[in-house]
Design an enzyme around this catalytic site. Structure first.
Site, short mmCIF file in Angstrom:
data_model
loop_
_atom_site.label_atom_id
_atom_site.label_comp_id
_atom_site.label_asym_id
_atom_site.label_seq_id
_atom_site.Cartn_x
_atom_site.Cartn_y
_atom_site.Cartn_z
N GLY A 168 0.62 -1.30 0.08
CA GLY A 168 -0.07 0.01 -0.13
C GLY A 168 0.77 1.10 -0.09
N ASP A 169 0.14 2.26 -0.38
CA ASP A 169 0.84 3.74 -0.22
C ASP A 169 1.87 3.81 -1.34
OD1 ASP A 169 -1.04 4.15 2.09
OD2 ASP A 169 0.70 3.62 3.32
N GLY A 178 1.74 5.30 -4.12
CA GLY A 178 1.58 6.48 -4.68
C GLY A 178 0.54 6.20 -5.86
N LYS A 179 -0.58 5.46 -5.70
CA LYS A 179 -1.73 5.07 -6.57
C LYS A 179 -2.39 6.45 -6.81
CE LYS A 179 -3.09 1.95 -3.55
NZ LYS A 179 -2.07 2.11 -2.68
N ALA A 212 -8.26 3.48 3.10
CA ALA A 212 -7.40 3.84 2.01
C ALA A 212 -7.41 5.38 2.12
CB ALA A 212 -7.91 3.54 0.74
N GLY A 213 -5.87 5.83 2.04
CA GLY A 213 -5.71 7.29 1.85
C GLY A 213 -4.96 7.35 0.55
N HIS A 214 -5.46 8.05 -0.50
CA HIS A 214 -4.98 8.32 -1.73
C HIS A 214 -4.74 9.57 -1.91
CE1 HIS A 214 -6.80 4.18 -3.28
NE2 HIS A 214 -5.76 4.21 -2.46
N THR A 236 -6.52 -0.23 10.73
CA THR A 236 -6.80 1.31 10.69
C THR A 236 -7.94 1.68 11.62
OG1 THR A 236 -8.39 1.07 8.97
CG2 THR A 236 -6.12 1.49 8.24
N GLN A 271 -5.01 -0.19 -0.98
CA GLN A 271 -4.16 -1.08 -0.30
C GLN A 271 -3.29 -1.60 -1.47
OE1 GLN A 271 -7.78 -2.15 0.77
NE2 GLN A 271 -7.07 0.01 1.94
N ARG A 321 -0.11 7.33 11.11
CA ARG A 321 0.98 6.41 11.78
C ARG A 321 2.38 6.64 10.98
NH1 ARG A 321 -1.73 0.63 12.26
NH2 ARG A 321 -2.56 1.48 10.31
N ASP A 354 13.04 9.95 -6.24
CA ASP A 354 13.37 11.09 -5.62
C ASP A 354 13.73 11.04 -4.02
OD1 ASP A 354 10.74 11.27 -5.63
OD2 ASP A 354 11.15 13.00 -4.10
N GLY A 404 8.44 13.08 -7.49
CA GLY A 404 7.95 14.02 -6.82
C GLY A 404 6.22 13.95 -6.70
#
Ligand code: GDP
Ligand code: IMO
Ligand code: MG
Length: 424
Positions: free
Chosen positions: A12-13, A15-16, A39-41, A127, A222, A301, A331, A413
């Site tokens: 997960g995470d 950069g979707k 989820a956090g996009h 979560t 995810q 977190r 980067d 970036g």
């Protein structure tokens, strides 16, 4: 026909959100097929940062239709809050958001049960959004769907039955307070009123759109290693986050899907408990976490960080049938003297050249690394692959060779403009 699944290839995470935002202009529909507001996009547009939890990341593109499919679990309060936040920022939602009547609904007892389990030994590090307990009810055929929410009598009966069981568990096993039926019933009837205008048979809508040659983008949440079947079980989420979930979670058959794109972070991160063979030790952990701003977009977190693990990404490529790869966050590695790529694991004298489903192996193994020289140059302003420092190109080339899969895009970036195609 170009219907594409975009899937996270690690934990997960990856950069979707950024990648979905880049592909959105080329499609007509953007569809979430599993997960929920765990989820956090993140999408960054100039000075503005948007974090999407339930609403598909394509919502930021005018005119695109966004669908929350049947495979998603919906916390109606979280959805309504997110809609309100987006509307306050000038994003039009009405007429552009469709919610499946078959999606399952998260109730307060799901969140409470999630929290209780997280206080116990053997926690997953969830979560605490009630995702696992809601999917458990779905599979146990106890769940309450959006369509049930819209019918007062059905909601009354199903909520009543559910509360009878959940309250017994809460009071008798966990010594917690019971939930009051009337309070939840009234609260959810109110949500139903607000959500009703978005609800429809999204499977029919999507299949009709495909017949009319409209293009669909399936937004995975995810990552592959968090998939309930193919991930690092039991340290996973409770849905099929892999590309196969795009069919079951929307009602669009596999023959209608043309391509799967994997989003791969240039290193590895994970949030919560569970094995992580290439996890950094303290010093590098701090440096990369700071530089990569590796803090959860949903819970805040700190994310655990580590070297690139080619074995888990190879596993993802196989499980998802990934055709092409987008590498993000290159980067973040700009300052390192040298970089490591994990190419095998050693456990109890045996060398593993592929992912293992055995948590004992993943937890106890020693990663075998290749070491490559760093580039020690700022890549964030680079706009073409050819202008990358040669050691950065070598790092990407090595990853491509190990994965036997084409890297099509590179991200340096969080902004939309900090992306370029890799070329041949
Ligand atoms: P998702 O869950 O896969 O959508 O990823 P998240 O949004 O949770 O986390 C990715 C984070 O990295 C977000 O803060 C993005 O803005 C950021 N990001 C995405 N691509 C890049 C990149 O190439 N470089 C850097 N430095 N940050 C990036
Ligand atoms: P996006 O879509 C990273 C992790 C949690 C925990 C496990 C189970 O932003 O990539 P859950 O609440 O789903 O029952 O938690 O899954 N997890 C994520 N980790 N990114 C996510 O989503 C995640 N969604 C869940 O940290 O380890
Ligand atoms: Mg995220």
């Amino acid at each position: 026909m170009t219907n594409i699944v975009i899937v996270g290839a690690q934990w997960g995470d990856e950069g979707k959100g950024k990648v979905i935002d880049l592909f959105a202009p080329k499609v007509d529909f953007i569809v979430r097929y599993q997960g929920g507001n765990n989820a956090g996009h993140t999408v960054v547009i100039g000075e503005d940062e948007f974090i999407l939890h339930l609403v598909p990341s394509g919502i930021l593109h005018k005119g695109k239709i966004c669908v929350i499919g049947n495979g998603v679990v919906i916390d109606p309060k979280a959805l309504l809050d997110e809609i309100e936040t987006l509307e306050k920022k000038g994003i039009e939602i009405d007429g552009r958001l469709l919610v499946s009547e078959e999606a399952h609904v998260i109730f307060p007892y799901h969140k409470r049960l999630d929290e209780i389990k997280e206080e116990k030994k053997g926690k997953i590090g969830t979560t605490k959004k009630g995702i696992g307990p809601c999917y458990a009810d779905k599979v146990a055929r106890l769940g309450i769907r959006v369509i049930d929410l819209l019918d007062e009598a059905t909601l009354k009966e199903k909520l009543h039955n559910n509360l009878e069981e959940k309250n017994a568990i809460l009071t008798k096993i966990y010594m917690q307070e019971a939930f009051d039926f009337e309070t939840i019933y009234r609260e959810y009837l109110n949500y139903a009123k607000c959500i009703k205008k978005y609800v429809c048979d999204t499977a029919a809508t999507l299949n009709d759109a495909i017949r009319k040659k409209k293009r669909i983008l399936f937004e995975g949440a995810q990552g592959t290693l968090l998939d309930v079947d193919h991930g690092t079980y039991p340290f996973v989420t409770s849905s099929n986050s892999t590309a196969g979930g795009a069919s079951t979670g929307t009602g669009v058959g596999p023959t209608k899907i043309d391509k799967v794109i994997g989003v791969v972070k240039a290193y590895t991160t994970r949030v919560g408990e569970g094995p992580f063979p290439t996890e950094f030790t303290k010093d590098l952990m701090g440096r990369i976490r700071q530089k990569g701003k590796e803090f959860g977009a949903t819970t805040g977190r700190p994310r655990r960080c580590g070297w690139f693990d080619s074995l888990i990404v190879k596993h993802s490529i196989m499980i998802n049938g990934i055709d092409e790869i987008v590498v993000t966050k290159l980067d973040v590695l700009d300052d390192l003297d040298s970089l490591k790529i994990c190419t095998a694991y050693r456990f109890e004298g045996k060398v593993y050249n592929g992912f293992s489903s055995d948590v004992k192996v993943l937890t106890g193994c020693e990663p075998i690394y290749e070491e490559l020289p760093g580039w020690k140059k700022d890549t964030t302003k680079i706009t073409s692959y050819l202008k990358l420092p040669s050691n950065a190109k070598n790092y990407l080339k090595r990853i491509q060779v190990l994965l036997k899969t084409k890297i099509v895009l590179v991200s340096v970036g969080s902004d939309r403009r900090q992306t370029f195609s890799k070329g041949a």
